[in-house]
Write a protein that holds these residues in place. Sequence first.
Motif, PDB file in Angstrom:
ATOM      1  N   THR A 188       0.610  -1.176  -0.033  1.00  0.00           N
ATOM      2  CA  THR A 188      -0.095   0.038  -0.106  1.00  0.00           C
ATOM      3  C   THR A 188       0.829   1.193   0.059  1.00  0.00           C
ATOM      4  N   PRO A 189       0.713   2.233  -0.799  1.00  0.00           N
ATOM      5  CA  PRO A 189      -0.502   2.494  -1.710  1.00  0.00           C
ATOM      6  C   PRO A 189      -0.260   1.813  -2.986  1.00  0.00           C
ATOM      7  N   ASN A 190       0.786   1.098  -3.419  1.00  0.00           N
ATOM      8  CA  ASN A 190       1.014   0.708  -4.812  1.00  0.00           C
ATOM      9  C   ASN A 190       0.670  -0.692  -4.906  1.00  0.00           C
ATOM     10  N   ALA A 191       0.488  -1.138  -6.166  1.00  0.00           N
ATOM     11  CA  ALA A 191       0.325  -2.687  -6.471  1.00  0.00           C
ATOM     12  C   ALA A 191       1.499  -3.279  -6.701  1.00  0.00           C
ATOM     13  N   SER A 192       1.429  -4.595  -6.222  1.00  0.00           N
ATOM     14  CA  SER A 192       2.552  -5.432  -6.544  1.00  0.00           C
ATOM     15  C   SER A 192       2.462  -6.639  -7.249  1.00  0.00           C
ATOM     16  N   ILE A 193       3.286  -7.314  -7.695  1.00  0.00           N
ATOM     17  CA  ILE A 193       3.017  -8.564  -8.477  1.00  0.00           C
ATOM     18  C   ILE A 193       2.546  -9.512  -7.657  1.00  0.00           C
ATOM     19  N   LEU A 194       1.540 -10.373  -8.292  1.00  0.00           N
ATOM     20  CA  LEU A 194       0.558 -11.320  -7.323  1.00  0.00           C
ATOM     21  C   LEU A 194       1.341 -12.766  -7.476  1.00  0.00           C
ATOM     22  N   PRO A 195       1.150 -13.709  -6.576  1.00  0.00           N
ATOM     23  CA  PRO A 195       1.854 -14.995  -6.603  1.00  0.00           C
ATOM     24  C   PRO A 195       1.234 -15.789  -7.688  1.00  0.00           C
ATOM     25  N   TYR A 196       2.226 -17.058  -8.099  1.00  0.00           N
ATOM     26  CA  TYR A 196       1.821 -17.638  -9.188  1.00  0.00           C
ATOM     27  C   TYR A 196       0.425 -17.959  -9.336  1.00  0.00           C
ATOM     28  N   PRO A 197      -0.530 -18.746  -8.236  1.00  0.00           N
ATOM     29  CA  PRO A 197      -1.706 -19.244  -8.673  1.00  0.00           C
ATOM     30  C   PRO A 197      -2.720 -17.927  -9.180  1.00  0.00           C
ATOM     31  N   MET A 198      -2.375 -16.685  -8.796  1.00  0.00           N
ATOM     32  CA  MET A 198      -3.272 -15.720  -9.106  1.00  0.00           C
ATOM     33  C   MET A 198      -2.749 -15.109 -10.569  1.00  0.00           C
ATOM     34  N   GLN A 199      -1.926 -15.557 -11.183  1.00  0.00           N
ATOM     35  CA  GLN A 199      -1.630 -15.123 -12.692  1.00  0.00           C
ATOM     36  C   GLN A 199      -2.460 -15.841 -13.624  1.00  0.00           C
ATOM     37  N   ILE A 200      -2.600 -15.200 -14.716  1.00  0.00           N
ATOM     38  CA  ILE A 200      -3.551 -15.868 -15.796  1.00  0.00           C
ATOM     39  C   ILE A 200      -3.161 -16.738 -16.800  1.00  0.00           C
ATOM     40  N   GLY A 201      -1.997 -16.667 -17.241  1.00  0.00           N
ATOM     41  CA  GLY A 201      -1.309 -17.400 -18.040  1.00  0.00           C
ATOM     42  C   GLY A 201      -0.121 -18.247 -17.612  1.00  0.00           C
ATOM     43  N   SER A 202       0.558 -18.768 -18.516  1.00  0.00           N
ATOM     44  CA  SER A 202       1.867 -19.684 -18.365  1.00  0.00           C
ATOM     45  C   SER A 202       3.070 -19.056 -18.698  1.00  0.00           C
ATOM     46  N   GLY A 203       2.857 -18.119 -19.522  1.00  0.00           N
ATOM     47  CA  GLY A 203       4.072 -17.414 -20.162  1.00  0.00           C
ATOM     48  C   GLY A 203       5.245 -18.180 -20.942  1.00  0.00           C
ATOM     49  N   THR A 204       4.664 -19.607 -21.311  1.00  0.00           N
ATOM     50  CA  THR A 204       5.478 -20.446 -22.187  1.00  0.00           C
ATOM     51  C   THR A 204       4.706 -21.122 -23.151  1.00  0.00           C
ATOM     52  N   TRP A 205       5.421 -21.269 -24.228  1.00  0.00           N
ATOM     53  CA  TRP A 205       4.903 -22.241 -25.388  1.00  0.00           C
ATOM     54  C   TRP A 205       4.703 -23.576 -24.988  1.00  0.00           C
ATOM     55  N   ASP A 206       3.555 -24.280 -24.978  1.00  0.00           N
ATOM     56  CA  ASP A 206       3.532 -25.609 -24.339  1.00  0.00           C
ATOM     57  C   ASP A 206       2.936 -26.492 -25.174  1.00  0.00           C
ATOM     58  N   ALA A 207       3.338 -27.795 -25.187  1.00  0.00           N
ATOM     59  CA  ALA A 207       2.749 -28.847 -25.864  1.00  0.00           C
ATOM     60  C   ALA A 207       1.705 -29.683 -25.092  1.00  0.00           C
ATOM     61  N   VAL A 208       0.631 -30.005 -25.972  1.00  0.00           N
ATOM     62  CA  VAL A 208      -0.487 -30.792 -25.350  1.00  0.00           C
ATOM     63  C   VAL A 208      -0.801 -31.725 -26.179  1.00  0.00           C
ATOM     64  N   LEU A 209      -0.626 -32.944 -25.652  1.00  0.00           N
ATOM     65  CA  LEU A 209      -0.832 -34.284 -26.060  1.00  0.00           C
ATOM     66  C   LEU A 209      -2.079 -35.101 -25.704  1.00  0.00           C
ATOM     67  N   ALA A 210      -2.964 -35.957 -26.143  1.00  0.00           N
ATOM     68  CA  ALA A 210      -3.822 -36.678 -25.773  1.00  0.00           C
ATOM     69  C   ALA A 210      -4.280 -37.892 -26.563  1.00  0.00           C
ATOM     70  N   LEU A 211      -4.751 -39.137 -25.841  1.00  0.00           N
ATOM     71  CA  LEU A 211      -5.158 -40.032 -26.697  1.00  0.00           C
ATOM     72  C   LEU A 211      -6.469 -40.359 -26.110  1.00  0.00           C
ATOM     73  N   THR A 212      -7.579 -40.574 -26.834  1.00  0.00           N
ATOM     74  CA  THR A 212      -8.888 -40.967 -26.369  1.00  0.00           C
ATOM     75  C   THR A 212      -9.354 -42.180 -27.097  1.00  0.00           C
ATOM     76  N   TYR A 213     -10.069 -43.012 -26.218  1.00  0.00           N
ATOM     77  CA  TYR A 213     -10.505 -44.239 -26.702  1.00  0.00           C
ATOM     78  C   TYR A 213     -12.088 -44.138 -26.313  1.00  0.00           C
ATOM     79  N   LEU A 214     -12.773 -44.455 -27.093  1.00  0.00           N
ATOM     80  CA  LEU A 214     -14.615 -44.459 -27.040  1.00  0.00           C
ATOM     81  C   LEU A 214     -15.110 -45.819 -27.506  1.00  0.00           C
ATOM     82  N   LYS A 215     -16.095 -46.165 -26.628  1.00  0.00           N
ATOM     83  CA  LYS A 215     -16.691 -47.401 -26.833  1.00  0.00           C
ATOM     84  C   LYS A 215     -18.239 -47.205 -26.417  1.00  0.00           C
ATOM     85  N   GLN A 216     -19.212 -47.738 -27.286  1.00  0.00           N
ATOM     86  CA  GLN A 216     -20.476 -47.625 -27.151  1.00  0.00           C
ATOM     87  C   GLN A 216     -21.208 -49.053 -27.204  1.00  0.00           C
TER      88      GLN A 216
END
Length: 350
Positions: A188-216
């Motif tokens: 106070t009265p200034n703003a300061s950087i918020l901790p990690y869980p309160m940040q909105i993004g990751s700041g990095t380019w990330d790979a997302v991989l998935a494999l999905t099996y479906l049966k009916q």
Amino acid sequence: MKKIIYAISIMATLQISAQEHAEKNKHSKNKETNWSASRPDGHAPISVMGDHTHGKGEFMFSYRYMYMNMEDLNRGSENVPFSNAILTNDAYMVTPTSMPMNMHMLGAMYAPSDRVTLMAMVNYLSQDMDHITAMGGTFSTASSGFGDTQIAAMYKFFNHNKQQLHGQVGISIPTGSIDEEDVTPASTPNASILPYPMQIGSGTWDAVLALTYLKQWNILSFGSQLKTTLRTGTNDNEYRLGNTYSSNNWLALKATDWLSISGRLEIGAIDKIEGANPDLNPMLVITADTDNSGMTYANAGLGCNLYAFQGSLKNLRLGFEAALPLFQNMNGVQLRNKETLSLGLQYSFH
């Protein structure tokens, strides 16, 4: 090493399945024997992403809302009081007491062929965190904004005998902020950087991989999805979020032509944060200490899908799911995960 093994296992499974079923897929033109999305249980519980593919020329647009709440503290897998965990044993000056989060997600899918489905998703987050200080004072911080953007391609390896297997390869683009600030008693009265869980993004380019099996079956369906997000590099604030690994499994009952009821079990892990933001004091608040990050967990969800199978709203879906944690073993001291509520609309058309 764990992320390498996980990625290799997914990709190896994709390759083996493609080879085994290439010939079978050529002759699986009979739609009566194929897995079908034209049922209320033709999509997974609404909390699961990338669970299905589309036919050539088909579009789908979706909106999802998710509410997740965190309250109280865990040390490992045990609940601990604020005073013991923070003020006495660990000598932190501040601890969070709760953190509700709201997320709005917009998604689009398009299939240029029967084999390939393209997907993109953007999201908007708003979150608040309540705190208590060593002197007994309380205060709150908040952050909001657009998160990271995901684009992906899904490839259908086979669809026959009421079974389908498809893989997903995607990229998470760092469009979310990692510089969120707010005013705290110490700044106070200034703003300061918020901790990690309160940040909105990751700041990095990330790979997302998935494999999905479906049966009916006639009135039942089953799905299983392995998914990982692999973080790359270090962001501009000198840290990298932990990789994520999850196994989602669900069983759905087709109650009527327009209603299905589902149960879901998720088991997963999140690695610790690597590096540290030099502008954060790890002794001030537990969320600024990277030793208090990463976990293993298990969640269970109960949901339903409503599906318009005819009429002017044909192919419109409404999904709802409520989930609770079964188990959570956290590194250090962290807020406990509580309830998660998901609600979504999906509409597909040619």
